[in-house]
Design an enzyme around this catalytic site. Structure first.
Site, short mmCIF file in Angstrom:
data_model
loop_
_atom_site.label_atom_id
_atom_site.label_comp_id
_atom_site.label_asym_id
_atom_site.label_seq_id
_atom_site.Cartn_x
_atom_site.Cartn_y
_atom_site.Cartn_z
N GLY A 52 -6.92 -16.80 4.80
CA GLY A 52 -6.88 -17.48 6.09
C GLY A 52 -7.26 -18.93 5.95
O GLY A 52 -7.73 -19.38 4.89
N PRO A 78 -9.33 -22.52 6.53
CA PRO A 78 -10.77 -22.79 6.45
C PRO A 78 -11.44 -22.61 7.81
O PRO A 78 -10.90 -23.01 8.85
CB PRO A 78 -10.83 -24.26 6.00
CG PRO A 78 -9.53 -24.51 5.34
CD PRO A 78 -8.52 -23.66 6.05
N GLY A 79 -12.62 -21.97 7.79
CA GLY A 79 -13.42 -21.87 9.00
C GLY A 79 -13.12 -20.68 9.88
O GLY A 79 -13.70 -20.59 10.97
N VAL A 80 -12.25 -19.74 9.45
CA VAL A 80 -11.96 -18.60 10.31
C VAL A 80 -12.93 -17.45 10.09
O VAL A 80 -12.85 -16.43 10.78
CB VAL A 80 -10.51 -18.10 10.11
CG1 VAL A 80 -9.51 -19.16 10.52
CG2 VAL A 80 -10.27 -17.67 8.66
N GLY A 81 -13.87 -17.57 9.13
CA GLY A 81 -14.92 -16.58 8.99
C GLY A 81 -14.76 -15.61 7.84
O GLY A 81 -15.29 -14.50 7.89
N LYS A 82 -14.07 -16.02 6.77
CA LYS A 82 -13.83 -15.10 5.65
C LYS A 82 -15.14 -14.76 4.92
O LYS A 82 -15.47 -13.60 4.73
CB LYS A 82 -12.84 -15.73 4.67
CG LYS A 82 -11.48 -16.05 5.28
CD LYS A 82 -10.52 -16.62 4.26
CE LYS A 82 -10.97 -17.98 3.75
NZ LYS A 82 -10.99 -19.01 4.80
N THR A 83 -15.88 -15.79 4.52
CA THR A 83 -17.11 -15.55 3.75
C THR A 83 -18.17 -14.87 4.60
O THR A 83 -18.86 -13.95 4.14
CB THR A 83 -17.65 -16.89 3.20
OG1 THR A 83 -16.62 -17.55 2.45
CG2 THR A 83 -18.84 -16.65 2.30
N SER A 96 11.65 -24.13 7.51
CA SER A 96 11.67 -23.51 8.84
C SER A 96 12.09 -24.48 9.95
O SER A 96 12.26 -24.06 11.09
CB SER A 96 10.30 -22.92 9.17
OG SER A 96 9.32 -23.93 9.25
N LYS A 114 2.41 -20.13 14.71
CA LYS A 114 3.41 -20.94 15.41
C LYS A 114 3.48 -20.57 16.89
O LYS A 114 3.60 -21.45 17.76
CB LYS A 114 4.78 -20.77 14.75
CG LYS A 114 4.85 -21.39 13.35
CD LYS A 114 6.19 -21.17 12.69
CE LYS A 114 6.22 -21.84 11.31
NZ LYS A 114 7.51 -21.64 10.61
#
Length: 802
Positions: free
Chosen positions: A355, A357-362, A679, A722
């Site tokens: 995902g 950066p900053g979406v909460g993976k870690t 695209s 999108k």
């Protein structure tokens, strides 16, 4: 002391761990740039150089306080430049000098000196001092047999006391600060007295060493000759009062090996290594390597597992409390926990959270560890380019150590943690190996029960470790590594998601962090949306949190400055007052339908974006100009779109040779930002046909899809992001490739319901939906499809129409 000479200026070079005396010829290896330039200056101008010693040899650029202020003025006899860029210099000390002032010079160090000319004693004093010091030096030469006889003979021929003292001091095995003490004794009487004191002390040390050596030799017999060095060390320890018992230390280590729970292979290996250690000299290099190896093996958690009882309901509560949204990752993790609760031991899987950066993976990985009741360990792989970082170094290398996987398990002290391999897409490779290839074994559930670290040279079981990897860009991960992991995509947050996260999590957290009570600052929804839309541009919430913190700090300053306890309310106007001019333009739909202006949808690292594409026509010779810092793929899409339009010119009512009399210019605004990808193909085609046919394009419609020369619309990636961008920009209708229909189920329902999503399979369908036609008019004429056209048919049709 005689009067000093007038002050003179010399180039200066600082020395490490060496003191140069007058009458001393010394070779120097010089590598520092300023020192090299000072030597070259002295050599070119046939002048002398001032040599001075550093107090701390580890400093590369010593300050004025980091060097002694009394040194030796020397003559440069020879310079030799070595292949590695350093210089070998031969210098001869001439006389003493003291620094009066450090002069500014950007190329090399330069000083103003007070010089001390050579002096000597009267004849009677010289004879007295020389006799005493020569006798002491002869006695020293007898007890310390390491001084060459030629040095003894050369020193004995010196007739002046001053030269004798300097030459003798340069040959004595003294520490740097002791030699500097002799150099700083400017008066000859003081110098000789200091030198005599040092010689007598060295004679005493040499006598003690002789007694120790004799005591050790008397204890030895023919079978103990191999232990000569060890006995010397033991005697030295007895002399200084330190009596460590190596035997007791080995016994303690042996007991630790017996008490440690080890697999059979590891126990056999460590016991064999311990037998070799007992036969080595305690202070040998091999013994140190062997001891470190044994210590590392018994410090690893081979069989230690943390108690983890899995409660699915509690785990779900923890994941929901820590993270808003992220339903698919949470669902997959809860499935894994449910299976593990049933079978107790589950082989794999390896999850990969992908995902922006900053979406909460870690942080999601940390929550998983908390939900499972396990320890958490994180290893950042960003910038790792050496295979040994993963698999360790072999013990044959000096300073060898295990890889980061084993090191992390040693720190966490259990063998079943949740192990987060962060930024797995940021690894690189060079001549030292490919760390991604080394991870293939670690992340393969069929192999990692026998992971072999080069340092341990033992199979280590990693099957109890729950590995979770994170990445921003999936294509950057090698395909074999992707094949070993289950990919879970974390989409960017919508405005509604960010608003909810800010109000429920970020604002309370920052209020507490900045010393505010709960109701001191009220962030209303309008103010938070203003921050989201105009002061941040990201898929996650990292910058949103920073911006909220910035507002809190500014209010805190204002509150203390006015000494007021009033409450604050953050409205959109207040946001502009505290944060200044908006940093980003909020992408909205155009106010009216325009000719040549089409709205596309693009995917970026920070989420989806709206992409405006403009086309204008000019009289010319058929040249196609494409601007906006577009990549090669995007430029090729524009060429393909134009070729398709030319092939359909008769159906669209265009003269076949229209392109020969017009120049077409396609521009994508925000030209400083690089753009690429296929695209935007149908968007560029729509923009061109709008300009050519002078038909406006719907301003409330956006589109995305790749175009082919046959007019097919191919699928695209990043559909969710999108569609989020379209909703954020007040778009009502979105055209997407028909082959992306299966992915609509993964898009949040509220997003799909808020948009009219139309599936298209051919560019003709796009033109019909996007172009605003005059009432009663038709876009396409009654002609055969492009696949059935022949050259003769095109000529006939052209003659009929024109």
């Amino acid at each position: 002391m005689a009067e000093s000479n007038p002050l003179k200026i010399y180039p200066m070079m600082s020395l490490r761990d060496i003191v140069v005396f007058p009458h001393m010829v010394a070779p120097l290896i010089v590598g520092r740039e300023k020192s090299i330039k000072a030597l070259e200056k002295a050599m070119e101008e046939r002048t002398e150089i001032f040599l001075i010693t550093q107090k701390d040899a580890s400093e590369d650029e010593p300050t004025e306080d980091g060097i002694y202020h009394l040194g030796t003025i020397a003559k440069v006899l020879q310079l030799l430049r070595l292949p590695d860029g350093t210089i070998k210099a031969l210098v001869e000390g001439k006389r003493r000098g003291r620094v009066v002032d450090f002069l500014p010079n950007k190329d090399y160090l330069e000083v103003q000196l007070e010089e001390f000319p050579a002096e000597d004693l009267t004849q009677a004093e010289t004879v007295a001092y020389l006799r005493e010091i020569q006798a002491a030096f002869k006695e020293y030469g007898k007890v310390k047999k390491k001084i060459p006889q030629e040095v003894m003979n050369a020193v004995a021929k010196i007739e002046t006391a001053a030269k004798y003292a300097d030459v003798l001091a340069s040959h004595l095995p003294l520490k740097t600060d002791e030699k500097q003490q002799i150099l700083e004794a400017v008066k000859i009487q003081d110098r000789l007295e200091v030198l005599l004191d040092k010689i007598y002390r060295e004679i005493e040390v040499a006598s003690i060493e002789g007694r120790i050596r004799g005591r050790v030799k008397r204890k030895m017999d023919k079978t103990q000759k191999d232990y000569y060095v060890a006995e010397q060390i033991k005697a030295l320890q007895q002399e200084s009062g330190q009596q460590d018992d190596p035997a007791a230390d080995l016994a303690e280590l042996e007991q630790a090996i017996k008490d440690k729970g080890l697999p059979e292979e590891a126990r056999t290996k460590v016991e064999k290594e311990f037998k070799k250690l007992k036969m080595m000299q305690p202070m040998s290099a091999e013994a140190t390597v062997s001891r470190n190896y044994i210590d590392y093996i018994i410090s690893l958690p081979w069989l230690e597992l943390s108690d983890s009882s899995i409660d699915i309901n509690k785990a779900e509560e923890i994941l929901d409390a820590d993270h808003f949204g992220l339903m698919k990752p949470k669902e997959r993790i809860l499935e894994y926990l449910a299976v593990q609760a049933q079978v107790k031991k589950l082989k794999g899987p390896i999850l990969c959270l992908v995902g922006s950066p900053g979406v909460g993976k870690t942080s999601l990985c940390k929550s998983v560890a908390r939900a499972m009741g396990r320890e958490f360990v994180r290893l950042s792989l960003g910038g790792v380019r050496d295979e040994a970082e993963i698999r360790g170094h072999r013990r044959t290398y000096i300073g060898a150590m295990p890889g980061k996987i084993i090191q992390s398990l040693q720190k966490v002290k259990v063998n079943n943690p949740v192990f987060c391999l962060d930024e797995i897409d940021k690894m690189s490779m060079d001549f030292r190996g490919d760390p991604a290839s080394a991870l293939l074994e670690v992340l393969d559930p069929e192999q990692n029960n026998a992971f072999n670290d080069h340092y341990l040279d033992l199979d280590y079981d990693l099957s109890d470790v729950f590995f979770i990897t994170t990445a921003n860009n999936l294509p950057s991960i090698p395909a074999p590594l992707q094949d070993r992991m289950e990919i879970i995509k974390l989409n960017g947050y919508t405005e509604e998601d960010k608003l909810r996260i800010a109000q429920d999590y970020l604002v309370p957290k920052q209020l507490e962090a900045n010393g505010f009570a709960e109701n001191d600052i009220v962030f209303n929804d309008g103010g938070v949306l203003e921050i989201i839309r105009h002061y941040t541009r990201e898929a996650g919430v990292r910058n949103l949190e920073r911006t909220v913190a910035s507002v809190c700090r500014k209010i805190a300053r204002e509150r203390l400055k006015k000494d007021s306890d009033r409450k604050y309310r953050l409205t959109p106007k207040a946001v502009a007052r505290y944060l200044g001019v908006a940093g980003y333009r909020f992408g909205l739909a155009e106010k009216a339908a325009e000719i040549g202006m089409a709205t596309g949808l693009a995917w970026t690292q920070v989420g989806g974006e709206m992409l405006q594409i403009e086309t204008v026509l000019m009289p010319g010779k058929g040249r196609l100009t494409i601007t906006g810092k577009l990549g090669e793929v995007m430029q090729e899409s524009a060429q393909a779109a134009l070729s398709y339009i030319r092939s359909r010119s008769l159906c669209l009512g265009l003269a076949p040779e229209f392109y020969q009399k017009l120049d077409i210019h396609i521009h994508v605004p925000e030209g400083a930002i690089p753009k690429d990808g296929p695209s935007a193909g149908i968007t560029m085609a729509t923009s061109m046909i709008s300009a050519l046919m002078q038909l406006p394009i719907r301003n409330d419609l956006a589109m995305t899809g790749e175009i082919t020369l046959r007019g097919r619309v191919l699928p695209i990636g990043g559909l969710t992001e999108k569609l989020l961008a379209a909703k954020r920009g007040n778009i009502k209708t979105v055209l997407i490739p028909r082959e992306n229909e299966r992915e609509l189920s993964e898009v949040p329902v509220r997003i799909v319901k808020s948009l009219e999503v139309i599936l298209v399979g051919n560019v003709d369908e796009v033109f019909e939906k996007a172009l605003v036609m005059p009432e009663g008019d038709r876009l396409f004429k009654d002609l055969p499809p492009v696949s059935s056209f022949s050259a003769d048919m095109v000529d006939d049709a052209n003659n009929v129409r024109h």
